[in-house]
Scaffold this motif. Sequence first.
Motif, short mmCIF file in Angstrom:
data_model
loop_
_atom_site.label_atom_id
_atom_site.label_comp_id
_atom_site.label_asym_id
_atom_site.label_seq_id
_atom_site.Cartn_x
_atom_site.Cartn_y
_atom_site.Cartn_z
N UNK A 187 0.82 -1.21 0.00
CA UNK A 187 0.00 0.00 0.00
C UNK A 187 0.86 1.26 0.00
N UNK A 188 1.97 1.24 0.75
CA UNK A 188 2.87 2.39 0.75
C UNK A 188 3.50 2.60 -0.63
N UNK A 189 3.88 1.50 -1.27
CA UNK A 189 4.46 1.58 -2.62
C UNK A 189 3.45 2.15 -3.61
N UNK A 190 2.21 1.67 -3.57
CA UNK A 190 1.19 2.15 -4.50
C UNK A 190 0.89 3.63 -4.28
N UNK A 191 0.74 4.03 -3.01
CA UNK A 191 0.44 5.43 -2.72
C UNK A 191 1.60 6.33 -3.12
N UNK A 192 2.83 5.92 -2.77
CA UNK A 192 3.99 6.73 -3.13
C UNK A 192 4.22 6.77 -4.62
N UNK A 193 4.07 5.62 -5.29
CA UNK A 193 4.25 5.58 -6.74
C UNK A 193 3.25 6.45 -7.46
N UNK A 194 1.99 6.40 -7.04
CA UNK A 194 0.97 7.25 -7.67
C UNK A 194 1.25 8.72 -7.44
N UNK A 195 1.67 9.08 -6.22
CA UNK A 195 1.92 10.48 -5.90
C UNK A 195 3.10 11.03 -6.70
N UNK A 196 4.20 10.27 -6.76
CA UNK A 196 5.39 10.75 -7.47
C UNK A 196 5.15 10.79 -8.98
N UNK A 197 4.52 9.76 -9.52
CA UNK A 197 4.27 9.72 -10.97
C UNK A 197 3.34 10.85 -11.38
N UNK A 198 2.36 11.18 -10.55
CA UNK A 198 1.47 12.28 -10.86
C UNK A 198 2.21 13.61 -10.90
N UNK A 199 3.20 13.77 -10.03
CA UNK A 199 4.02 14.99 -10.07
C UNK A 199 4.79 15.06 -11.39
N UNK A 200 5.31 13.92 -11.85
CA UNK A 200 6.12 13.89 -13.07
C UNK A 200 5.26 14.18 -14.30
N UNK A 201 4.16 13.42 -14.47
CA UNK A 201 3.39 13.54 -15.71
C UNK A 201 2.39 14.69 -15.69
N UNK A 202 1.93 15.06 -14.49
CA UNK A 202 0.97 16.14 -14.41
C UNK A 202 1.60 17.49 -14.15
N UNK A 203 2.75 17.50 -13.45
CA UNK A 203 3.40 18.75 -13.12
C UNK A 203 4.58 19.05 -14.02
N UNK A 204 5.64 18.27 -13.88
CA UNK A 204 6.87 18.56 -14.61
C UNK A 204 6.68 18.44 -16.12
N UNK A 205 6.24 17.26 -16.61
CA UNK A 205 6.06 17.07 -18.05
C UNK A 205 4.77 17.68 -18.57
N UNK A 206 3.79 17.82 -17.72
CA UNK A 206 2.51 18.44 -18.07
C UNK A 206 1.84 17.78 -19.28
N UNK A 207 1.74 16.45 -19.22
CA UNK A 207 1.08 15.73 -20.32
C UNK A 207 -0.26 15.14 -19.89
N UNK A 208 -0.57 15.21 -18.60
CA UNK A 208 -1.84 14.70 -18.10
C UNK A 208 -2.48 15.81 -17.26
N UNK A 209 -3.51 16.48 -17.79
CA UNK A 209 -4.16 17.53 -17.01
C UNK A 209 -5.11 16.94 -15.97
N UNK A 210 -5.66 17.82 -15.16
CA UNK A 210 -6.64 17.36 -14.17
C UNK A 210 -6.16 17.59 -12.76
N UNK A 211 -7.05 17.33 -11.81
CA UNK A 211 -6.74 17.51 -10.39
C UNK A 211 -5.66 16.53 -9.97
#
Length: 333
Positions: free
Chosen positions: A174-198
């Motif tokens: 559960x820690x891996x899934x939560x951390x992986x989702x949080x970090x990947x969302x920063x990468x694709x939604x923030x830094x790379x900006x390829x996935x919009x949304x909340x």
Amino acid sequence: MRIQLRTVLLALLAVGVQAVMVTAFTWPAARVAPRHVPIVVAGPGPAAAAVARRLDAERHGAFEVRRRPDEAAARRALADREAYGAIVAGPAGPRVLVASAASPAVAQLLTQLSQRMSGRPVQAPQDVVPADADDPRGAAFGALVLPLVMSSLVGGVLLTLLIGAAWERPAGLLLFAAGGGAVTAVIVGGWLSIVPGAYLAIAGVLGLTVLAVSGTVVGLGAAIGGRGLGVGGAVMMLLANPLSGVTSAPELLPRPWGSIGQGMPAGAGGTLLRSVAFFDGARAGGPLIVLIAWAGIGLLLLGLGASRARRAGLHDVARSDVSAPGTPVPERR
């Protein structure tokens, strides 16, 4: 110098594995074509019927035509993910509406088809639900799935091999899934900006996808040992990933493989991410249920494996107590 039979067999096994992997990853891409792709035809009855007949004549079986009375209804259908595109019949000729966020490949296909049908240059299609401006062709979005699946597999294997106590693995998972989702969302939604949304919604979808993949691997490993890790890896890499349809669309893959891919974590995760990021959650129920089911099965297998390990440990303790020095042994009569 003679080559041992074992060397020959291992080399042949490696060739077989390579052939399977090459086939699994290239065959779906080599057979991409429209197969009952849902699209909308809108406009006055006779004109819309003529467009529908022309579509069937041009590419029989390629499209599943759904009728709508006007352009406004066609736009709503695209926004609700009921169709990939629309052709609006009118006096000036057909106009094309697309939703490139759903599939840039289908949007391009509809544009080319409308030009062939009209026999002359047509208006540029109107993109009702466009892909992200930083990834207009969806290439980066499609490239997201493979590393997400691979890293989830690696995480599941590491959790299985490095966490000895079976009861601690669910917490690590559960820690891996939560951390992986949080970090990947920063990468694709923030830094790379390829996935919009909340951010929280995107992180939740990615984390659930990680949990579905890694949970299945960890659960199989707990239930049937090292073979379970191999089975889980093969299913996720050789079936789920190439059949996900994320780089094109499920309806562009050979049937029934596109539908099968949507019943697996990679396909369901990609579809759910599109729905949440671009379509305000439209049609998110199906893929959400698929991911929850895979994650639940993985956790269930993990629980069964932990229970079996606990019973085996208690049995070993009981045997050691019986055989310990000074322990009275019942007399035989």
